[in-house]
Design an enzyme around this catalytic site. Structure first.
Site, PDB file in Angstrom:
ATOM      1  N   ASP A  44       1.015  -1.192   0.013  1.00  0.00           N
ATOM      2  CA  ASP A  44      -0.024   0.066   0.026  1.00  0.00           C
ATOM      3  C   ASP A  44       0.921   1.116  -0.061  1.00  0.00           C
ATOM      4  OD1 ASP A  44      -2.135   1.776   0.734  1.00  0.00           O
ATOM      5  OD2 ASP A  44      -3.176  -0.141   0.908  1.00  0.00           O
ATOM      6  N   HIS A  78      -3.594   5.603   3.942  1.00  0.00           N
ATOM      7  CA  HIS A  78      -4.329   4.616   3.641  1.00  0.00           C
ATOM      8  C   HIS A  78      -3.679   3.470   3.950  1.00  0.00           C
ATOM      9  CE1 HIS A  78      -5.907   2.164   0.644  1.00  0.00           C
ATOM     10  NE2 HIS A  78      -7.037   2.674   0.341  1.00  0.00           N
ATOM     11  N   SER A 239     -11.518  -0.828  -0.386  1.00  0.00           N
ATOM     12  CA  SER A 239     -10.143  -1.134  -0.099  1.00  0.00           C
ATOM     13  C   SER A 239     -10.339  -1.624   1.504  1.00  0.00           C
ATOM     14  CB  SER A 239      -9.418   0.460   0.117  1.00  0.00           C
ATOM     15  OG  SER A 239      -8.878   0.796  -0.996  1.00  0.00           O
TER      16      SER A 239
END
Length: 386
Positions: A44, A78, A239
């Protein structure tokens, strides 16, 4: 790297916002498995190991030096959010992961926000996948997607599958905006995960097609608002759905360490929540919503043969090698459902036991769903007649 955190005394209990824990029967799950002994690779935007919920959870020392550049520098939050959704401890009022005793091995790739030297020194998607495949992680989470750039990711995925890994990826968030296929979820060997709301209905933004394999909660999920790690936000996307699916696999593998990737995946497929025939998977929700609790409470569950891919019809000849033992429906969419016909509702919470961004001022949710470019191949996975 150290994050600036608000005082714990000012923190709001973000776990009360994690509706999916109750939805999935987490309290019952944790009596049987917490993910202990299982490592999950998170490819990520990087993972900040200094958030209260991730202290002691991130195995930075297990990242190979060749792909370790700025692996703990998460500029938008994230990757850190995905790590917490999987294995956060909930300390300091932070997110509690579905598999809170699993461990995270972080891998950083370029999500489009890097500049200058960082671009050159940050590993490509294929390189990160190969490094994750060579690590002790049994699960690889890829909460990102993009178009086909023919960069060799297909070969890297085949390599990871041959090493006995389970690979989960976000299916994409363009279901209501063109529904463009998203990679790596669209490739053989990767389990594409769509997003469910609180009713078990597919989100209207969730990309759909014959490459959706499973579904998991993905609306109104708390994540870090940004890379300052000062507050959480109410977010949505495939996600977090991918992260929850990865955590579900970690719970099962922890309880059944001698199972192979094929057996863990088959157990998820066989017990998935659905109201349509198993042999005709939905193009919105695949085989249904993940329910690890159903696997864990069944002491006599049959995981099937260790060397047979349960998604062989979709993956063609691609087959995972047995992995080593661990060392220690309604056709009418709702207002949040897909716009085309087909099964869109999996099932409500396991009773046997959003749009918009709202900020919660606490110690810390992720900005809009990250689309990390650079994942795709020319090889298309076999289509289902769903």
């Amino acid at each position: 790297m150290s994050a600036t955190l608000a005082p714990e005394a000012a923190a709001v209990d973000i776990q009360s916002k994690e509706w999916y824990l109750d939805f999935m029967g987490a309290d019952d799950i944790w009596k049987i498995s917490t993910g202990k002994g299982v490592k999950v690779a998170v490819i990520d935007s990087g993972v900040n190991p200094a958030t209260p919920s991730l202290k002691g959870q991130v195995l930075v020392d297990e990242v190979p030096k060749s792909v370790s550049y700025h692996v703990t520098h998460d500029k938008d939050g994230h990757g850190t959010s995905m790590a917490e959704i999987i294995a956060g401890t909930g300390a300091g009022g932070g997110i509690k992961g579905l598999a809170p005793d699993a461990k995270i091995i972080p891998f950083r790739i370029d999500g489009g926000g890097l500049v200058g030297e960082e671009i050159a020194r940050t590993p490509s998607v294929p390189k990160a996948i190969r490094a994750a495949a060579d690590s002790d992680a049994r699960i690889i989470n890829m909460s990102f997607g993009g178009g086909d750039v023919h960069d060799g990711t297909d070969t890297a995925i085949k390599y990871a599958v041959s090493k006995g890994k389970l690979l989960f990826a976000a299916i994409g968030n363009d279901g209501d905006k063109g529904n463009m296929p998203s990679y790596p979820a669209n490739f053989p060997g990767v389990i594409g995960v769509s997003a469910l709301d609180k009713t078990g209905t597919v989100a209207k933004f969730s990309t759909y097609g014959n490459y959706v394999d499973l579904s998991a909660p993905g609306l109104h999920v708390p994540s870090w608002c940004d890379g300052t790690f000062t507050e959480y936000c109410d977010t949505r996307g495939t996600s977090p759905a991918s992260a929850i699916a990865s955590a579900s696999a970690a719970l099962i593998w922890s309880a059944h360490p001698d199972w192979t990737a094929n057996q863990v995946l088959r157990s998820l497929v066989d017990t998935a929540a659905r109201d349509w025939p198993k042999d005709t998977p939905s193009k919105y929700l695949g085989y249904g919503g993940v329910r690890p609790r159903r696997v864990l409470i069944n002491k006599n569950i049959d995981p099937g043969p260790p060397d047979v891919d349960p998604l062989a019809a979709e993956n063609g000849t691609l087959s995972a090698s047995p992995s080593p033992s661990a060392k220690t429906p309604s056709d009418k969419p709702s207002k949040e459902a897909g716009s085309a016909g087909g099964p869109t509702s999996a099932a409500a919470k396991d009773t046997d036991s959003g749009s918009g961004t709202q900020t919660w001022v606490i110690i810390g949710a992720v900005a809009a769903v990250l689309v990390i470019g650079g994942a795709g191949f020319a090889v298309l996975r076999a289509r289902r007649n769903a």
